[in-house]
Design a protein around this motif. Sequence first.
Motif, PDB file in Angstrom:
ATOM      1  N   GLU A 198       0.839  -1.072  -0.065  1.00 34.31           N
ATOM      2  CA  GLU A 198      -0.049   0.058   0.029  1.00 34.31           C
ATOM      3  C   GLU A 198       0.797   1.167  -0.112  1.00 34.31           C
ATOM      4  O   GLU A 198       0.381   2.287  -0.579  1.00 34.31           O
ATOM      5  CB  GLU A 198      -1.118  -0.143   1.323  1.00 34.31           C
ATOM      6  N   MET A 199       1.919   1.118   0.749  1.00 36.56           N
ATOM      7  CA  MET A 199       2.943   2.361   0.739  1.00 36.56           C
ATOM      8  C   MET A 199       3.454   2.579  -0.506  1.00 36.56           C
ATOM      9  O   MET A 199       3.733   3.983  -1.053  1.00 36.56           O
ATOM     10  CB  MET A 199       3.953   2.139   1.828  1.00 36.56           C
ATOM     11  N   LYS A 200       3.692   1.569  -1.308  1.00 35.04           N
ATOM     12  CA  LYS A 200       4.365   1.915  -2.566  1.00 35.04           C
ATOM     13  C   LYS A 200       3.172   2.526  -3.738  1.00 35.04           C
ATOM     14  O   LYS A 200       3.447   3.409  -4.289  1.00 35.04           O
ATOM     15  CB  LYS A 200       4.624   0.757  -3.255  1.00 35.04           C
ATOM     16  N   GLU A 201       1.921   1.962  -3.288  1.00 35.13           N
ATOM     17  CA  GLU A 201       1.122   2.412  -4.029  1.00 35.13           C
ATOM     18  C   GLU A 201       0.473   3.941  -3.889  1.00 35.13           C
ATOM     19  O   GLU A 201       0.423   4.692  -4.718  1.00 35.13           O
ATOM     20  CB  GLU A 201      -0.298   1.481  -3.763  1.00 35.13           C
ATOM     21  N   MET A 202       0.647   4.386  -2.659  1.00 43.36           N
ATOM     22  CA  MET A 202       0.274   5.516  -2.361  1.00 43.36           C
ATOM     23  C   MET A 202       1.545   6.566  -2.602  1.00 43.36           C
ATOM     24  O   MET A 202       1.399   7.627  -3.216  1.00 43.36           O
ATOM     25  CB  MET A 202       0.230   5.697  -0.681  1.00 43.36           C
TER      26      MET A 202
END
Length: 1657
Positions: free
Chosen positions: A304-308
């Motif tokens: 999710e952090m990469k996505e954000m």
Amino acid sequence: MRAGGMSESSKWKKQKRSPRPPRHVVRSPSGQMDPMQPSPLSNNNISGCVPFIEPGLSTPSLPASDSAGSSISSPTTTDSGLDTCSKATSREDLSDLENGGSSATTLSTATTHPGAEPGSPDAQSEGRLVEPAQSASVESIPEVLEDKDSVTEQSDSASVHDMDYVNPRGVRFTQSTQRDGASLIPYGLPCLRELFRFLISLTSPHDRHNTDAMMHMGLQLLTVALESGHIANYQSLLGLVKDELCRHLFQLLSVDRMNLYAASIRVCFLLFESMRVHLKFQLEMYLKKLMDIITSESMKMPYEMKEMALEAVVQLWRIPSFVTELYINYDCDFYCSNLFEDLTKLLSKNAFPVSGQLYTTHLLSLEALLTVIDSTEAHCQAKVVNNTAQQDQTETVLAEGEGSTKNGAEAADLNRLGSTNELSQIKTAPACPPTSGHLMAEKMRLGRQDQGDPDTAEKRAPKKPQRFSSCSPDSQELLDIRTKKKLLITGTEQFNLKPKKGIQFLQEKNLLSDPINHNQVAQWLRENPRLDKKMIGEYISDRNNMELLDSFVNTFTFQGLRIDEALRLYLEAFRLPGEAPVIQRLLETFTDNWHKVNGSPFMTNDAGFALAYAVIMLNTDQHNHNVRKQNIPMTVEQFKKNLKGVNGNKDFDQDMLEDIYVAIKSEEIVMPDEQTGLVKENYVWSVLLHRGATPEGVFLHLPPGSYDHDLFTMTWGPTIAALSYVFDKSLDDNILQKAITSFRKCAMIAAHYGFSDVFDNLIISLCKFTTLSSESVENLPTVFGSNNKAQTAAKTVFDLAHRHGNILREGWKNIMDSMLQLFRAELLPKAMVEVDDFVESSGKISLQREETPSNRGESAVLSFVNWFTLSGAEQSGLRGPSTENQEAKQAAKLCIEQCDPEKLITESKFLQLESLQELMKALISVTPDEETYDEEDAAFCLEMLLRIVLENRDRVSCVWQTVRDRLCHLCIHATESCFLVERAVVGLLRLAIRLLRREDISSQVLLSLRHLLMMKPEVLSQVSREVAYGLHELLKTNAANIHCTDDWYTLFSLLECIGAGVKPHASFQLASSSTDNDTGAQSDSELPSHHPSETTLDRGYTSDSEVYTEYSKTRIPRSTTDVDVASSGWLMVGKDDLETSKIQTGGSKALLNHPLVNQYSLTLGQDLGQHDTKSLIKCVETLSFIVRDAAHVTPDNFELCVRAIRVFVEASLNGGYRNHDKKKSHRYDFSKSRVRRKVGGREKESGSGMRRGSSRASSQHPSRSHSDNDEDDGVPASYHTVSLQLLDLMHTLHTRAASIYSSWAEEQRHLEAAGRKIEADSQTLWTSCWCPLLQGIAWLCCDARRQVRMQALTYLQRALLVHDLQTLDATEWESCFNKVLFPLLTKLLDNISPADVGGMEETRMRACTLLSKVFLQHLSPLLSLPTFAALWLTILDFMDKYMHAGSSDLLLEAIPESLKNMLLVMDTAGIFHSADSRTGYSDLWEITWERIVCFLPHLREELFKQTVIPDPVPSPPLEPVQPTTPACRPPSPQVSPALAKPPSPVPVSVAPAEAKTPSRPASPQEPQPASANGLDRSSPVPPSVSSMPVPLTTSPAQAPSPLSQSPLILQPLASPLQVGVPPMSLPIILNPALIEATSPVPLLPGPRSTSPSDEVK
């Protein structure tokens, strides 16, 4: 300030400051020294003076009531207000105000209440930094504000100072006094600053008091603050943003709490959206952190952090002009990262799924890349629209511009008017700080007005970075900077390994001057952050670089800094080496400089040096862990004690030493590269802030779309690669549609900027997805028809090619490859595979074979057995295509129809020249090579090429060379005729027909037709029909455009070659090895001979037709030496042969003379090969068209016309007899011509998997057989018509000749100087026109067909007796006998038509009658000839022969009558009389009767009974006469078999049935009378008649004595026997015509024929 509330120390206490505040630091309230930006406010927002408002943020103004309320909120007395206020407001904040930092509130539009005057201060909205949620009405404003204009008065007189104020929200404001007597100002900037600082402190992850909830709360509140306020306008607030806020946010990016991570990303977005101009290096750090997160391989990093992080990038990318600014401010900055380039590469790489499955991160990466493409495309579209509508818009824009400036001016004037009162009062009042936030804002506004326009202009003009020449550098300048940057990075890397090497590299690249400039190097060492600090230290401390060290120290600004602050600055620039002497050198230079610039505060320089050393020792003592383990750290007293008496035996200022001690103790002087963790982080951050304060930190703000060209250059590669990958892997229709849209956008941008390489790349990528080139032809319709993705790709490819074909280069090859595949799979529209044809009745021919059912010859049983033995899969294949396959094929056809591939050809006329040339090259290059050679494919490519040339005929000269070379290559190098060669020939003629009207190219086009003559004769003969029909069309449409003899010569040579089978002149064979001078181009023979389409004999594989003929055991030998030559009658001319025959090849002028034609023969001596009947008919039709239109007969082509007619006369003689015996041995069937070349043997075993074509072996192209079998019935009739047509043409020309020539002579009278003069005298007419035509007519008089003969004789009679010929003189008449009549009579003696004896008798009779008529009509001129006697004796000879020629009485009766007639007329004219002789008769009389007695012994008695002639004295019998003896006369054929031609084997008596059909041609099976062919064959024996034995058959008495003859006959002939051969010293009695007629040894040398048929004849 902590979360719990406000601590005492944080309430703006006046900080204790050292005597000289440091330049590069500003103290924060906590007393810690934070590096701060020293420069005054730079208000660098977009609009100059209007605060930065992002369209996406809601920034409503506060209601007027609120701001009005604030204006009376400080009830201070006038006297106390002055000093309290000055204390209460921090110095920095006031300096901000004085610097005129524009307040968001004053410059934004005021929310004016209906009651308030515009421009009044009450109406100004204030306090944007507070949440704008209050809603209050004007009624809540206290009545005190009756006079709305006098805010200043109210506050200064303090008319309401004793009352508390409660605002509409119920917040009570009371007068409170601080410890030191300062008052708090509500809603003021200091208040806001404190609030803001407090919110920022909540977000610090390193503060242990801050819980996650508090940090989250702080981030949420900051989000609100940033969404609603314009912080960038206030220096004090901006300082907090640059330092603490950014730092905390970046620290939060490393926490693993998702809510904090997301909230900090949101705040970062707001910061960089509105304030990136002030945060250059912070933005760089932020993006690097995001990149680290995206590329992190750590298992701890949640997806999710990469996505954000990616979403954050996409959001930033969507900010207008953000990407452009990244490129300009970072990629084009020498000492910043290539942020844009690195991010683009990262995003592209990230768009490629490793596993093959597409996740959100892949799509987000693609999204970011496409954002750049989308915005660039929008800008390009806008530019296009603007350019088109520019004219209309300029006027309206001008008008609007005037209007808007007026409005702006009015508004400004109103403001000024409204504020004049306050202005005057403020000026008169003492300069006290304002007591409320509103008044502060007011003061700022007025201050701005005071400063006037210069300031506004200054604010409006953005600062220019030093590296640029202007605020909008051009692309070239940016390119230079980026090149220089690459070199600098390389130089830096080398310096970090070995400093000298790095410096040397930069000098080589001219980035540093040579010889070395120390100031320049020092500057570079200071400003390049990539350099290794340790290496800098080593380099500057080197003893050899003392000057450099001085320059290096001079780059620092130490003025006004305490020595420890200066030292801190100095030591952060490099790593201090460990050796004492080196340290000493570095510190001495430093202290000297510091001492000097600060006005020598110490007694001596040494004192400064000692103090500097002490500071370094103190730093080590306080912060070095190794030292601290052993000793207790030094106290301030110890420090002072150590320095006692060092300052020139005096002490240093004790307060100063104390300050130094505190500063060093509380903040370590960090040695670069030494520390880790928080200390290092602090150091890096301070360096970042310091760099931001220098001119390096200037961030250039740009309008959107400024550098799209450069950005696209960098992004197109990664973007197209990523798009292709996603398009390939995805199955989602939306994603596919998006990818195609993006492809189209890229294409549009590429077209807009003219990037051919981009467009080519894009087309090549898309072509792969069409599956057209990768799929096998058999499966293509099914696969393509059922694959929607492939169809979409195909439509896109063709659509882009139609739209932007102008910039296509390499991509044409892929498109043409696809077209070829579509052709093979039969998916192209019908119009594209049908091409023009001359021979087909419809005028069109299909390039594809029609499918025909397979051989039905097999028995049913056999086919059942075959079916039974096949496997299931093969059976299904045999059953024909399934329904799905048929549907797929229909879908494929429909898709291709929508693609409209034909438009590529029809629209090619709009292409730029370069693109057109590439398209043509592509067509030539996709032509199949040896390996995959397929005639139909090659023909298809050729046809496309031709159609493109015809579409571009307006600029054909630019592409002519290409297409000419291609066509000529195909024609000249063909070793056998095939469909491709046929199309090449037709193509060349089609081009000629269309292009001859164009003056600029017509000569080259005509010249290229010569290449047809260079074709191998057997190949040319097989395409003769196409050429014949094509030439007919060409001359019908373009005869008027041909003006040059050379061109006419080419055309007539072609007509003769194809219509009559004449062998092309040797000059054409020679020409093929010389350069084609007229075009200045390389001739085709110089092209490399190993062209892929060339089919050589040793090609190493077998063609299909050979495979099939092998089985039927009727294989035609392929080699040129086997049958072709023997049967075709062509002569193989080698170099030696050419040399021996000494042909002069001096251009066509020499050729026109035809030096080898025997003028005493009726034929041209041409060696005619076989010809095609229809070609002959067409050629004659063409000739007839030219001759019948007087306009087309010109001096340039007249003689050529005459010659061509004669050639066709020979070809059509006897109904083309010679054609028929040749054809038997050489039939050519075009049904086998569509050869498909394959690698040998592959199709024999390959079964169902064979290449296309072998599976359709049984299918045939409509047969183009040029043999005459199919038309045998019509042949005699057609030849008959041809001969009559030719007769008519010859007669027409003959009768018109005189008038034509005289009109030409008239026209040319004024052009005497210009070239050859045209004469219209009888001599010219006779040689160039009348004589050859009469010979031609006479030759048809020898035709085997009775009707033709009779018609020819009629024409000949008319022609000879025509009035125009009366002008001829004696010599010409003599040549008429020698060249026309005598050869005719000789020929008629042969057994021409064995089947028609009666007809032949009649012909001979008419010929003799004609002879006597002509003789008598022109007797008087003939008498003047010295050779009259010879002429007369020859006539008597013929009378003799003809008496014995016939089998009936017809001639026996007619000859004596004619002879009587002639003798009587001559006698009457007194020709036989001579006064000198004793008898009264001349010698001629004697000779005449001696001759006549031989065949009509009684004629003399009948005619001249009264005349008595005594017998001459008998002479002794003669030996066989030597050649020099003048007495020998040519014997008749009957008497001398030794000299005559071999007698005909056919019996003279013919069946009556045959006699009735005189016009039937001799059937090919019967041997022809050899004599029919006698006159046109030549042999290499030279014309020396001396070798000829002449047996005498006359009795000695009849042989006249040489002495008596000599006066009459020893005269030579008037004209030499042949051109180019010396006149023969032969007794004139041997009339050349007779020698020709009776001798097997012709008069002319010529190449020996190798054809067996000739030898028989």
